[in-house]
Enzyme design. Structure first.
Site, PDB file in Angstrom:
ATOM      1  N   SER A 121       0.583  -0.999  -0.436  1.00  0.00           N
ATOM      2  CA  SER A 121      -0.021   0.225  -0.218  1.00  0.00           C
ATOM      3  C   SER A 121       0.589   1.456  -0.023  1.00  0.00           C
ATOM      4  O   SER A 121       0.294   2.579  -0.112  1.00  0.00           O
ATOM      5  CB  SER A 121      -0.734  -0.265   0.984  1.00  0.00           C
ATOM      6  OG  SER A 121      -1.363  -0.999   1.462  1.00  0.00           O
ATOM      7  N   HIS A 142      -0.969  -2.693  -7.518  1.00  0.00           N
ATOM      8  CA  HIS A 142      -1.450  -2.007  -6.466  1.00  0.00           C
ATOM      9  C   HIS A 142      -3.496  -2.330  -6.170  1.00  0.00           C
ATOM     10  O   HIS A 142      -3.825  -1.274  -6.936  1.00  0.00           O
ATOM     11  CB  HIS A 142      -1.017  -0.455  -5.581  1.00  0.00           C
ATOM     12  CG  HIS A 142      -1.595   0.084  -4.231  1.00  0.00           C
ATOM     13  ND1 HIS A 142      -2.474   0.815  -4.035  1.00  0.00           N
ATOM     14  CD2 HIS A 142      -2.389  -0.847  -3.207  1.00  0.00           C
ATOM     15  CE1 HIS A 142      -3.025   1.521  -2.991  1.00  0.00           C
ATOM     16  NE2 HIS A 142      -2.763   0.042  -2.591  1.00  0.00           N
ATOM     17  N   GLU A 154      -3.495   0.926  -9.370  1.00  0.00           N
ATOM     18  CA  GLU A 154      -1.876   1.189  -9.685  1.00  0.00           C
ATOM     19  C   GLU A 154      -1.161   0.177 -10.284  1.00  0.00           C
ATOM     20  O   GLU A 154      -1.015  -0.874  -9.407  1.00  0.00           O
ATOM     21  CB  GLU A 154      -2.154   2.010  -7.983  1.00  0.00           C
ATOM     22  CG  GLU A 154      -3.024   2.476  -7.646  1.00  0.00           C
ATOM     23  CD  GLU A 154      -2.666   3.806  -6.881  1.00  0.00           C
ATOM     24  OE1 GLU A 154      -2.929   5.013  -6.364  1.00  0.00           O
ATOM     25  OE2 GLU A 154      -1.454   3.236  -5.372  1.00  0.00           O
ATOM     26  N   ASN A 192      -3.736   5.829  -1.593  1.00  0.00           N
ATOM     27  CA  ASN A 192      -2.913   5.883   0.153  1.00  0.00           C
ATOM     28  C   ASN A 192      -2.730   7.855   0.284  1.00  0.00           C
ATOM     29  O   ASN A 192      -2.592   7.623   1.148  1.00  0.00           O
ATOM     30  CB  ASN A 192      -2.614   5.369   0.429  1.00  0.00           C
ATOM     31  CG  ASN A 192      -3.160   3.825   0.316  1.00  0.00           C
ATOM     32  OD1 ASN A 192      -4.370   3.968   0.231  1.00  0.00           O
ATOM     33  ND2 ASN A 192      -2.837   2.630   0.193  1.00  0.00           N
TER      34      ASN A 192
END
Ligand SMILES: CC(=O)CC(=O)SCCNC(=O)CCNC(=O)[C@H](O)C(C)(C)COP(=O)(O)OP(=O)(O)OC[C@H]1O[C@@H](n2cnc3c(N)ncnc32)[C@H](O)[C@@H]1OP(=O)(O)O
Ligand SMILES: NC(=O)C1=CN([C@@H]2O[C@H](COP(=O)(O)OP(=O)(O)OC[C@H]3O[C@@H](n4cnc5c(N)ncnc54)[C@H](OP(=O)(O)O)[C@@H]3O)[C@@H](O)[C@H]2O)C=CC1
Length: 293
Positions: A121, A142, A154, A192
């Site tokens: 992450s 991701h 991602e 994130n």
């Protein structure tokens, strides 16, 4: 040359790993799912079966597609059994040391052409790649939680990732029916970098007594149309993962605005990690989630 991906290994069968195995099998790939304990693997398979059944009952997939997907998944508890995979996606806990050790042991048993990916992450892809024997064949893939539902993945290149690895990964993700956002390799990438400071701020809002759990979540659901309140979402992601991401942002960007809220630290220290341990900002042990503050 781009690698033809047919067989995909997934390391870690927690909420993300089982979701990745689910979508890869549904996408027609043979999947080898690995975890440290047979019990973990058994419960991951039960979750995958339950989630596929839910998709059948919503008419998103057919019963045949569910059956074939389940037949494509095999469960293994040693890394050696991932040796013949064309792509291996690591999705173990968000701890750099654990991931580095996995890559070290994994690379020793892989074909030289196998692509190695991390579902991290937040952790630097370049740094993780440097702990392998193949930085040019290493990439960040991701996924978002819950994997079978969220449309986005991602893709993050490390400094050494070659074009063939990027192209093969892009093709793999497209075959899963997901959209791709390409992110540069900076702490916590795109989603994130934006989402976790918002969640951390919600926890500060609770810590400073601006509102209680219910008020904060209701405010963001009804006042900003978020599908889940930030505290409910933190419990869903896992408070250990939220804290790790904030620590990576804080250390990697050296800015006090990313300081993890002490209340988040306290919950993690208590082992109240959210839904996965049945207690976090809500207590999930009864019929209905009950706020813990
Ligand atoms: C931390 C990171 O590194 C990156 C991240 O992933 S950040 C987190 C990103 N994810 C989010 O922000 C999720 C925000 N929440 C949502 O979008 C929604 O609440 C949600 C999609 C999770 C659920 O949607 P909902 O409409 O409230 O619930 P619901 O209609 O019951 O669920 C829709 C479908 O999603 C699926 N679903 C829900 N939870 C699921 C889960 N945990 N696992 C798999 N599938 C799930 C089911 O197929 C469900 O269908 P059913 O109606 O059969 O239950
Ligand atoms: N939660 C989220 O919303 C998202 C998480 N991610 C990332 O995905 C990864 C996994 O997170 P998540 O699934 O939530 O975490 P979970 O805690 O649900 O699952 C992690 C799994 O990895 C297992 N594991 C630990 N060490 C090893 C090892 N050495 N070899 C194999 N398996 C191991 C754990 O087993 P045990 O419990 O027995 O230790 C557990 O089953 C993390 O890097 C996280 O940052 C990415 C996107 C979203």
């Amino acid at each position: 040359m781009a690698v033809m991906i047919k067989k995909v290994g997934v390391i870690g069968s927690g909420q993300m790993g089982n979701g990745i195995a689910h979508v890869a099998a549904l996408g027609g790939f043979d999947v080898v799912l690995n975890d440290v304990s047979a019990d973990r693997l058994k419960s991951a398979m039960a979750t995958i079966t339950g989630n596929l059944t839910r998709q059948v009952s919503k008419k998103l997939i057919t019963e045949d597609a569910k059956k074939s997907a389940l037949e494509r998944i095999s469960l293994v508890d040693t890394l050696e059994e991932l040796g013949s995979c064309d792509l291996v996606i690591e999705s173990a806990v968000e701890k750099e040391e654990t991931k580095r050790k996995i890559f070290q042991d994994l690379c020793a048993v892989l074909k030289p052409e196998t692509i190695v990916a991390s579902n991290t992450s937040s952790i630097s892809i370049t740094r993780l790649a440097a702990s392998t024997d193949r930085p040019e064949k290493f990439i960040g893939i991701h996924f978002m939680n819950p994997v079978p539902v969220m449309e986005l993945v991602e893709l993050i290149r490390g400094i050494a990732t070659d074009d063939a690895t990027f192209d093969s990964s892009k093709e793999f993700v497209s075959k899963l029916g997901k959209q791709i956002a390409v992110s540069e390799d900076f702490p916590a990438f795109i989603v994130n970098r934006i989402l976790l400071p918002m969640i951390n701020e919600a926890i500060y809002t609770l810590y400073e007594g601006v509102g209680n759990v219910e008020a904060i979540d209701m405010a963001m659901k009804l006042g900003a149309h978020h599908p889940m309140g930030p505290l409910e979402l933190a419990d869903f992601i896992g408070l250990d993962t939220c804290l790790s991401i904030m620590q990576v942002l804080h250390e990697g960007l050296a800015d006090s605005k990313y300081r993890p809220c002490p209340l988040l630290v306290k919950y993690v220290e208590a082992g109240w990690l959210g839904r996965k341990t049945q207690r976090g900002f809500y207590d999930y042990r009864g019929e209905k989630p009950v706020p813990t503050r």
